[in-house]
Scaffold this motif. Structure first.
Motif, mmCIF file in Angstrom:
data_model
loop_
_atom_site.group_PDB
_atom_site.id
_atom_site.type_symbol
_atom_site.label_atom_id
_atom_site.label_comp_id
_atom_site.label_asym_id
_atom_site.label_seq_id
_atom_site.Cartn_x
_atom_site.Cartn_y
_atom_site.Cartn_z
ATOM 1 N N UNK A 178 2.177 -32.663 6.080
ATOM 2 C CA UNK A 178 1.322 -31.821 5.242
ATOM 3 C C UNK A 178 1.887 -30.407 5.183
ATOM 4 N N UNK A 179 1.530 -29.690 4.102
ATOM 5 C CA UNK A 179 2.091 -28.373 3.818
ATOM 6 C C UNK A 179 0.974 -27.383 3.491
ATOM 7 N N UNK A 180 1.160 -26.102 3.868
ATOM 8 C CA UNK A 180 0.190 -25.073 3.480
ATOM 9 C C UNK A 180 0.608 -23.685 3.921
ATOM 10 N N UNK A 181 -0.282 -22.709 3.666
ATOM 11 C CA UNK A 181 -0.133 -21.351 4.192
ATOM 12 C C UNK A 181 1.152 -20.669 3.730
ATOM 13 N N UNK A 182 1.413 -20.695 2.443
ATOM 14 C CA UNK A 182 2.607 -20.031 1.909
ATOM 15 C C UNK A 182 2.394 -18.518 1.872
ATOM 16 N N UNK A 183 3.474 -17.778 2.121
ATOM 17 C CA UNK A 183 3.461 -16.320 2.031
ATOM 18 C C UNK A 183 4.499 -15.869 1.012
ATOM 19 N N UNK A 184 4.137 -14.877 0.195
ATOM 20 C CA UNK A 184 5.124 -14.254 -0.688
ATOM 21 C C UNK A 184 6.078 -13.385 0.118
ATOM 22 N N UNK A 216 0.839 -1.208 0.000
ATOM 23 C CA UNK A 216 0.000 0.000 0.000
ATOM 24 C C UNK A 216 0.869 1.250 0.000
ATOM 25 N N UNK A 217 0.502 2.223 -0.818
ATOM 26 C CA UNK A 217 1.277 3.450 -0.915
ATOM 27 C C UNK A 217 2.273 3.449 -2.049
ATOM 28 N N UNK A 218 2.472 2.286 -2.695
ATOM 29 C CA UNK A 218 3.312 2.259 -3.879
ATOM 30 C C UNK A 218 4.695 1.673 -3.697
ATOM 31 N N UNK A 219 5.131 1.467 -2.479
ATOM 32 C CA UNK A 219 6.454 0.872 -2.283
ATOM 33 C C UNK A 219 6.448 -0.587 -2.741
ATOM 34 N N UNK A 220 7.639 -1.095 -3.035
ATOM 35 C CA UNK A 220 7.769 -2.482 -3.478
ATOM 36 C C UNK A 220 8.754 -3.203 -2.571
ATOM 37 N N UNK A 221 8.373 -4.397 -2.150
ATOM 38 C CA UNK A 221 9.168 -5.208 -1.231
ATOM 39 C C UNK A 221 9.688 -6.430 -1.968
ATOM 40 N N UNK A 222 10.962 -6.709 -1.791
ATOM 41 C CA UNK A 222 11.508 -7.930 -2.391
ATOM 42 C C UNK A 222 10.770 -9.147 -1.850
ATOM 43 N N UNK A 223 10.513 -10.099 -2.722
ATOM 44 C CA UNK A 223 9.814 -11.302 -2.305
ATOM 45 C C UNK A 223 10.623 -12.054 -1.250
ATOM 46 N N UNK A 224 9.908 -12.583 -0.274
ATOM 47 C CA UNK A 224 10.516 -13.419 0.755
ATOM 48 C C UNK A 224 9.634 -14.652 0.944
ATOM 49 N N UNK A 225 9.575 -15.535 -0.052
ATOM 50 C CA UNK A 225 8.673 -16.688 0.037
ATOM 51 C C UNK A 225 9.003 -17.564 1.237
ATOM 52 N N UNK A 226 7.987 -17.950 1.988
ATOM 53 C CA UNK A 226 8.170 -18.842 3.129
ATOM 54 C C UNK A 226 6.897 -19.642 3.346
ATOM 55 N N UNK A 227 7.040 -20.779 4.022
ATOM 56 C CA UNK A 227 5.912 -21.670 4.275
ATOM 57 C C UNK A 227 5.423 -21.442 5.697
ATOM 58 N N UNK A 228 4.142 -21.129 5.849
ATOM 59 C CA UNK A 228 3.597 -20.886 7.175
ATOM 60 C C UNK A 228 3.336 -22.160 7.949
#
Length: 291
Positions: A176-182, A119-131
Motif C-alpha cells: 500500500x502507498x500514501x503520505x506523499x510530500x511535495x 512562508x515569507x515568500x521564498x520558493x523551494x524546488x519541488x522534492x516529491x517523495x512518498x512518506x
C-alpha cells in the motif's frame, strides 16, 4: 491499471487480514492515487474535530502473484504526479519542537508544478517523495508507524528513479502507498512536510527466496539500509549493523574490515523523528557496495 483514492480503496493500517484490491504479475506497473496525510481534514478554517483514526490514509493493497513469505519485492518509483496545493500544519504534541498555539495550517501552492512557496515568500524546488510504502506484516500495524515492513518511513530517498526493497510476510505481499510530500526536510521536525494528494506510478518485481530483515533503498549512487527504533541512536545503530552484515556477506569482508569501510565510506542519516519510532538510514556508495 489505476487504483483510485476512493473510500473502498483506502485504509489506515497494514494488516495480514486485509484482502488485496488487485493481483499483479511481477514486472507489472501500477498507478495508485493517494490522499494527503490529514485525509482532507486539516484545512484553513476547518472547525470540525479531527478524527485521529482517519489520519495517514494509504491506498491498496496490491498483491503480487506467487509472492510468499521468505521472498522480497522491489518497488521502483517511476513517477510521482502532484496536485496543485499542499498543506503543512503545526499543532501541540506534533513534532520535536514545543508548540503552544492551536493548530496552524499553511497552504503551499505549487508554482506551475516547479516550486513550492514557503512562508515569507521564498520558493523551494519541488522534492516529491512518498512518506508511506509498506507490505502487510504478520500482525496489524497502524499506518503511523515504520518498521521492517516499511510503513511510515518518511525517507527523502523514496522518490522517482529509486527502488524500495521490502520483505514479504504474507502471501502476495500486499503493498500500500500514501503520505506523499511535495517537499520535506530530513527529520520532518515539525511533524509534516508539504502534504499533498498525488498519483504514484510504480513497477513491482518479485524476488524469490531473497530474504530481507528490513527496508532497503537503492539509487544510482548508493544503497541505503533503513531501520526504525524508539530512539534515533538505536535506529542508526541497527541500520549500520545491517550495512556491515551486507558488506561481509556480499563483499566477503571480515567484520573489522566491513566496519572500517562503513566508517570511511558510509553515511548515517535521519529520515524522520516524529512517527512514534524514529527512522534512520545508513548508506553505502556504489563505489564500495552494489546491492
Amino acid at each position: 491499471m489505476v487504483i483510485t483514492r476512493d473510500d473502498l480503496h483506502v485504509h489506515f493500517s497494514f494488516s495480514p487480514f486485509r484482502e488485496p484490491l488487485v493481483v499483479i504479475e511481477s514486472g507489472d506497473q501500477v498507478i495508485v492515487e493517494t490522499r494527503d496525510a490529514s485525509n482532507g481534514q486539516i484545512r484553513p478554517g476547518a472547525s470540525e474535530k479531527i478524527d485521529r483514526e482517519k489520519l495517514l490514509p494509504v491506498t491498496g493493497p496490491v498483491a503480487v502473484a506467487d509472492a510468499s513469505p521468505g521472498d522480497c519485492v522491489s518497488i521502483r518509483i517511476d513517477r510521482i504526479r502532484l496536485s496543485q496545493k499542499a498543506y503543512s500544519w503545526l499543532r501541540p504534541g506534533l513534532g520535536i519542537l514545543p508548540v503552544e498555539t492551536t493548530t496552524s495550517v499553511y497552504v503551499a501552492e505549487l508554482d506551475v508544478g516547479e516550486k513550492v512557496k514557503l512562508p515569507g515568500g521564498a520558493a523551494l524546488s519541488l522534492r516529491p517523495m512518498i512518506g508511506i510504502v509498506g507490505v502487510s506484516p504478520t500482525e496489524e500495524i497502524s499506518t503511523r508507524y515504520p518498521g521492517p515492513h516499511g510503513g511510515n518511513l518518511d525517507s527523502v530517498d523514496l522518490t522517482a528513479g529509486n527502488v524500495l526493497w521490502l520483505p514479504v510476510y504474507v502471501p502476495g505481499g500486499n503493498i500500500s502507498f500514501g503520505d506523499v510530500h511535495a517537499a520535506m526536510g530530513e527529520g520532518e521536525v515539525c511533524g509534516t512536510g508539504a502534504e499533498i494528494e498525488a498519483e504514484i506510478t510504480a513497477t513491482v518485481n518479485l524476488h524469490h527466496h531473497m530474504q530481507l530483515d528490513g527496508p532497503v533503498i537503492t539509487t544510482p549512487e548508493k544503497t541505503a539500509f533503513l531501520s526504525s527504533a524508539a530512539s534515533i541512536g538505536d535506529a542508526i545503530q541497527t541500520s549500520l549493523e545491517r550495512a556491515v552484515r551486507s558488506l561481509m556477506q556480499k563483499n566477503g569482508l571480515s567484520e573489522q574490515d566491513a566496519s572500517i569501510t562503513a566508517s570511511l565510506a558510509g553515511n548515517a542519516r535521519i529520515c524522520q523523528l516524529v512517527n512514534g519510532k524514529a527512522t534512520a538510514s545508513f548508506e553505502l556508495p556504489r563505489e564500495v557496495f552494489t546491492w
